[in-house]
Design an enzyme around this catalytic site. Structure first.
Site, PDB file in Angstrom:
ATOM      1  N   HIS A  70       0.866  -1.167   0.000  1.00  0.00           N
ATOM      2  CA  HIS A  70       0.000   0.000   0.000  1.00  0.00           C
ATOM      3  C   HIS A  70       0.909   1.225   0.000  1.00  0.00           C
ATOM      4  O   HIS A  70       2.004   1.179   0.568  1.00  0.00           O
ATOM      5  CB  HIS A  70      -0.873  -0.044   1.253  1.00  0.00           C
ATOM      6  CG  HIS A  70      -1.961   0.970   1.303  1.00  0.00           C
ATOM      7  ND1 HIS A  70      -2.855   1.170   0.278  1.00  0.00           N
ATOM      8  CD2 HIS A  70      -2.319   1.859   2.279  1.00  0.00           C
ATOM      9  CE1 HIS A  70      -3.717   2.108   0.630  1.00  0.00           C
ATOM     10  NE2 HIS A  70      -3.405   2.552   1.826  1.00  0.00           N
ATOM     11  N   ASN A 117      -3.718   8.234   5.086  1.00  0.00           N
ATOM     12  CA  ASN A 117      -4.185   7.096   4.307  1.00  0.00           C
ATOM     13  C   ASN A 117      -5.200   7.563   3.268  1.00  0.00           C
ATOM     14  O   ASN A 117      -5.542   8.752   3.210  1.00  0.00           O
ATOM     15  CB  ASN A 117      -4.804   6.044   5.242  1.00  0.00           C
ATOM     16  CG  ASN A 117      -4.811   4.662   4.634  1.00  0.00           C
ATOM     17  OD1 ASN A 117      -4.435   4.473   3.478  1.00  0.00           O
ATOM     18  ND2 ASN A 117      -5.235   3.678   5.402  1.00  0.00           N
TER      19      ASN A 117
END
Length: 585
Positions: free
Chosen positions: A420, A445
């Site tokens: 990620h 995020n």
């Protein structure tokens, strides 16, 4: 039953004799009248029904109430103008039970010659439906339990028992794991999220991440050297550059973290370099839909290819090309071609020939203080994170991998992970009740502001937790189609070069030409050292390196050489010269 048998025998004999049609019709009318008159009087003899009227009666009732306990006046079925019952009380009175009551509810036939029993037989178990949260489900109906689908099926044909039959996939959010994290001795807390509930672990890794592992040649990228400096204990880029950083976005069930983090870092750097003059948000959808070189759209992408697209073509604004893949789960077609000069944007507004770009990315060494210095001077950086099964449940605190799945002895199917990409925007330290100091990175995020600490999370710093310090890059912003912003970016870089770099610091950033000159200088020194050690030649004297050096000096001192050298110097002074490597402040 005897009455009906007698009636049926008379009827057969009457129709077999050669009587006239009128007499025949009269006999039928008389038989029907007698039958309708006697049926109510025979209601007390239902226990004597023959095999032709045994049912189904109780078996026709709904599955959840075919046979009833105790006395239930509503547990009955219409039969031949009256009503029979299917409850145990009818067995006690022994005169109003349905013909199939004993076979269906108790599993045996009641003999017609046996008097009313004084002891009731053991009732057969009633076929109950499937029940979930107080709701009854019939056979074949389906429901879901977290990420698994359940179907109401017949489990035991002998007893007629129904129960749920569910799939057994590992779920993304597991209540037992959340409880174990919150009850354990960890520096972070877990929670449930409605947007992630119902996804399997495989779906979470496949749709909620989206960064491919970098290739070996990219990982070998030489990192730049950052000058060490005095650094504060904590730093938050949102406080140093208020209202300039890109907000937290939600990528949805589209594996597009590679596009979200790339555009967010480029947007942050452009806003910081222009001191807030540039206020546009960059289009994630443009990069996601149009960058198809070795990219998989909503199935993942590579960071090096994303930065190549940003450098070569750039992206438009979010207002021109809004993000829609979070709802469609598909990258879709590219609606803005690289050569488009006019027309309308995908959103309907007029297209402007403005593209936001970036320089080639530069890698920061995986050293804690150098990453901190880069963030404090130049803004947020992009980092690659290895996400494992418990990270999806993060709510608050300083994250570190719990490894609870292995401790609990769960199967290997519960141990999935993927890469990620996120932004690191700061750092800090937290002191525990026992006096320990826990250092952390502050990261942004792309799972929406409802996740984590308003869309952000903190992760252990200085130990390469989840590989977050292994590959960190930064960029400088560029723009085409807007002369004001372009000149502003140039002036900003010129100011940094002039005021924030000493001569000693600039030695660490060299151009390609200076590296070639250094290489030639070293080769010349090695050659001279080699010539100095050679023995005398055949004419009885040693060839001196000094003579060759003098010959070279005479050649370099010629008029033609000086003229060419002056032209090169003049041309270099006329153009804006910047180092090819990005400048680190």
């Amino acid at each position: 039953m005897a009455l009906i048998t007698l009636d049926r025998s008379i009827s057969s004999r009457s129709f077999s004799s050669p009587l006239s049609s009128n007499l025949r019709a009269f006999i039928v009318i008389v038989q029907i009248t007698i039958l309708l008159t006697c049926l109510p009087l025979a209601s007390g003899f239902f226990g004597e029904w023959g095999p032709d009227l045994e049912g189904p009666w109780c078996a026709k009732r709904p599955l959840d109430s075919q046979c009833c306990d105790g006395r239930d006046d509503y547990c009955g079925v219409p039969i031949l103008g009256t009503e029979c019952y299917c409850d145990i009380f009818c067995n006690e009175t022994a005169y109003d039970c349905c013909p199939d009551y004993w076979q269906h509810c108790h599993g045996h036939f009641r003999p017609t010659t046996t008097p009313r029993p004084t002891t009731l037989p053991t009732p057969r178990p009633v076929r109950e439906p499937c029940i979930k949260d107080g709701v009854r489900y019939g056979p074949g109906e389906k429901t879901s339990e977290n990420c698994n689908d359940c179907t109401c099926e017949l489990i035991d044909p002998v007893s007629g028992r129904y129960d749920w039959r569910c799939s057994n996939d590992p779920c993304l959010l597991r209540p037992e794991l959340i409880q174990a994290v919150n009850d354990g001795d960890f520096t972070w807390k877990a929670s449930n999220y409605s947007k992630l509930w119902g996804l399997t672990l495989d779906e979470g890794v496949r749709y909620r991440l989206g960064t491919f592992l970098l290739e070996a040649d990219v990982l070998r990228m030489t990192p730049i050297s950052v000058i060490d400096d005095v650094l504060p204990e904590s730093f938050d880029a949102r406080q140093k550059w208020p209202n300039l950083l890109s907000p937290v976005r939600d990528q949805g069930n589209c594996a597009s973290s590679w596009a979200h983090s790339t555009t967010a870092v480029a947007e942050d750097r452009l806003r910081i370099e222009t001191a807030g003059v540039m206020t546009d948000s960059l289009s994630v959808q443009h990069l996601l839909s149009c960058d198809r070189g070795e990219q998989m759209g909503c199935e993942g992408g590579r960071l090096d290819r994303a930065w190549w697209f940003m450098r070569k073509f750039g992206v438009v604004t979010e207002e021109c090309y809004p993000y829609t893949s979070g709802l469609t789960d598909s990258a879709g077609q590219c609606l803005v071609s690289p050569k488009q000069k006019s027309g309308a944007c995908p959103s309907g507004i007029m297209y402007k020939r403005k593209r936001y770009k970036a320089t080639p990315p530069y890698r920061i060494r995986p050293v804690e203080r150098e990453i901190m210095k880069e963030i404090m001077d130049n803004g947020p950086v992009q980092a690659t994170l290895l996400v494992r099964e418990d990270f999806f449940m993060y709510r608050r605190g300083i994250y570190s991998y719990s490894d609870l799945t292995s401790r609990r002895g769960d199967p290997e199917t519960y141990l999935k992970s993927g890469f990620h990409s996120v932004r690191i925007i700061g750092w800090g330290a937290e002191r525990t009740e026992r006096g320990d100091i826990i250092k952390y990175w502050l990261c942004a995020n792309s799972w929406g502001p409802e996740w984590g600490e308003s869309g952000y999370f903190r992760i252990l710093r200085g130990s390469d937790e989840s590989r977050i310090e292994r590959y960190v890059v930064g960029v400088w912003g560029k723009v085409s189609g807007d002369d004001v912003l372009r000149l502003l970016l140039k002036e900003s870089r010129r100011r940094r070069l002039r005021t924030r770099r000493s001569r000693r610091q600039l030695r660490h950033i060299r151009t390609r030409g200076s590296r070639r000159r250094d290489r030639r200088r070293r080769m010349r020194a090695l050659k001279e050292a080699f010539l100095a050690t050679r023995p005398n030649d055949s004419r009885g004297h040693r060839q001196s390196s000094t003579s060759s050096r003098r010959r070279r000096e005479r050649g370099h001192g010629s008029k033609k050489h000086k003229k060419n050298k002056n032209k090169k110097t003049q041309h270099r002074n006329q153009q804006n010269f910047y180092p090819s490597q990005p400048m680190v402040m």
